[in-house]
Structure formats: structure tokens, C-alpha cells
Design a protein around this motif. Structure first.
Motif, PDB file in Angstrom:
ATOM      1  N   LEU A 236       0.832  -1.201   0.000  1.00 24.56           N
ATOM      2  CA  LEU A 236       0.000   0.000   0.000  1.00 24.56           C
ATOM      3  C   LEU A 236       0.869   1.255   0.000  1.00 24.56           C
ATOM      4  N   LEU A 237       2.064   1.120   0.547  1.00 23.74           N
ATOM      5  CA  LEU A 237       3.004   2.244   0.614  1.00 23.74           C
ATOM      6  C   LEU A 237       4.414   1.684   0.660  1.00 23.74           C
ATOM      7  N   LYS A 238       5.300   2.312  -0.105  1.00 21.51           N
ATOM      8  CA  LYS A 238       6.709   1.914  -0.049  1.00 21.51           C
ATOM      9  C   LYS A 238       7.546   3.161   0.100  1.00 21.51           C
ATOM     10  N   GLY A 239       8.213   3.305   1.216  1.00 20.41           N
ATOM     11  CA  GLY A 239       9.069   4.463   1.430  1.00 20.41           C
ATOM     12  C   GLY A 239      10.478   4.002   1.722  1.00 20.41           C
ATOM     13  N   GLU A 240      11.334   4.948   2.076  1.00 26.83           N
ATOM     14  CA  GLU A 240      12.745   4.629   2.266  1.00 26.83           C
ATOM     15  C   GLU A 240      12.931   3.667   3.440  1.00 26.83           C
ATOM     16  N   ASN A 241      12.255   3.968   4.547  1.00 28.71           N
ATOM     17  CA  ASN A 241      12.437   3.147   5.755  1.00 28.71           C
ATOM     18  C   ASN A 241      11.152   2.460   6.179  1.00 28.71           C
ATOM     19  N   ILE A 242      10.210   2.336   5.270  1.00 30.67           N
ATOM     20  CA  ILE A 242       8.899   1.834   5.656  1.00 30.67           C
ATOM     21  C   ILE A 242       8.237   1.122   4.482  1.00 30.67           C
TER      22      ILE A 242
END
Lengths: 103, 103
Positions: B20-26
Motif C-alpha cells: 500500500l506504501l513503499k518508502g525509504e524506511n517503511i
């Protein structure tokens, strides 16, 4: 076992904010609203990114550059850091539960 | 607007994993199970921390050092990195929806 839908006060003179997890680069928060909105003047504009999901009820978020988005149960969106926004409406007669992941 | 409770296939021969979400640290992931469990032998032991919340149905997680924890709707827990665990049960007749935040 802790439960997201429990420990909700009968009276909500103001919104209730509860940290569910606090880590080095992350904070997961439950927000319980009952007709509450952001202050009329000004915007929220935070240093963290925020991923937000509505799990009960509904609420409307106004974005400075995009207009209003209505979130019903299950709806989620990502609010990048420094995106000006405010909550303009939540259900007046029953609670709205938001899950917010700040990262 | 994307919704956590939509786009669920009628057939689930295997669990369905959706970022649902892909970030640098998450990474925030939805997992849809229907009677699925982890492989019988071996453990999950991942490099990231995982915060997990059940939003529909129920599932049981076995921890190597703590025994079993049953998660029903709204239950959440934090699984620190390198904590050996596996899913030993999910509802067989209706879907279980997990929200997992890897951080």
C-alpha cells in the motif's frame, strides 16, 4: 493484546490521540474524532510524511492544492511532508477512527 | 481513493500480498488470508520490525519464545526484527485481512 477499537471514552470534548507505536523513524497513532475538525484558520504542515487510513466513520481532508477528499471506511491516502491540509469534517453523530502512520 | 477492503479476489489459492506504501524506511502491506498458514517447518525471522493489525477475520501467530497469540479484529502487536514467528491459523471460511507495517 491491545485492540484498536477498544478504550474509546464515552465523552470526546476534544479529539483523542493515542500512540500505538513509537519507533526511531516511525510513529503509529490512533485518532478518534466526533464531529471535530481542524481549526478554521491555518493549515497542518508537518515535517513527517503521514499515511492515513479511516477504519470507522468518515472524514474530509482539505488540501491546499488539491481540494477536498472524503475518506470513508477503508479509504487511505499518503500525505507527503509539508503538504498543507486540514480536516474540514468528521461524522457528527458517531465516532471516526483514523490510523495515522508518521514516517 | 484507494480502499483497504476492496480489490480482493474471489479465489485465493495463495495469500495475497499488496504493497500500500513503499518508502525509504517503511513498507505498508495488506495481506489477505483464507485458511492459509506459514509453512509447517521453519520460522519467519526478518531484518525489519513489523507492526501488525488484524482488520477482518482472525489469525494465530506462534512465537518461538512466547507461544501462540490469537489476533481478532482490531488486535495489534509489534514483532521486533529477528523475532522468530509463524502464522499457525487463519479463518478457514472467510478472509482475514492483516495490515503490516515494516519499519
Amino acid at each position: 493484546m491491545e485492540n484498536l477499537f477498544e478504550n474509546i471514552p464515552d465523552n470526546l470534548p476534544t479529539e483523542q490521540f493515542t500512540d500505538l507505536l513509537k519507533g526511531e523513524n516511525i510513529r503509529i497513532e490512533r485518532i478518534v474524532s466526533l464531529g471535530h475538525t481542524s481549526p478554521e484558520s491555518g493549515w497542518y504542515s508537518q515535517d513527517e510524511n503521514e499515511w492515513v487510513l479511516v477504519l470507522k466513520g468518515s472524514g474530509t481532508i482539505l488540501f491546499e492544492n488539491e481540494g477536498e477528499r472524503v475518506l470513508n471506511k477503508g479509504d487511505y491516502l499518503n500525505i507527503p511532508a509539508h503538504t498543507k491540509h486540514k480536516v474540514t469534517r468528521t461524522d457528527p453523530d458517531s465516532i471516526t477512527i483514523w490510523l495515522a502512520v508518521f514516517y
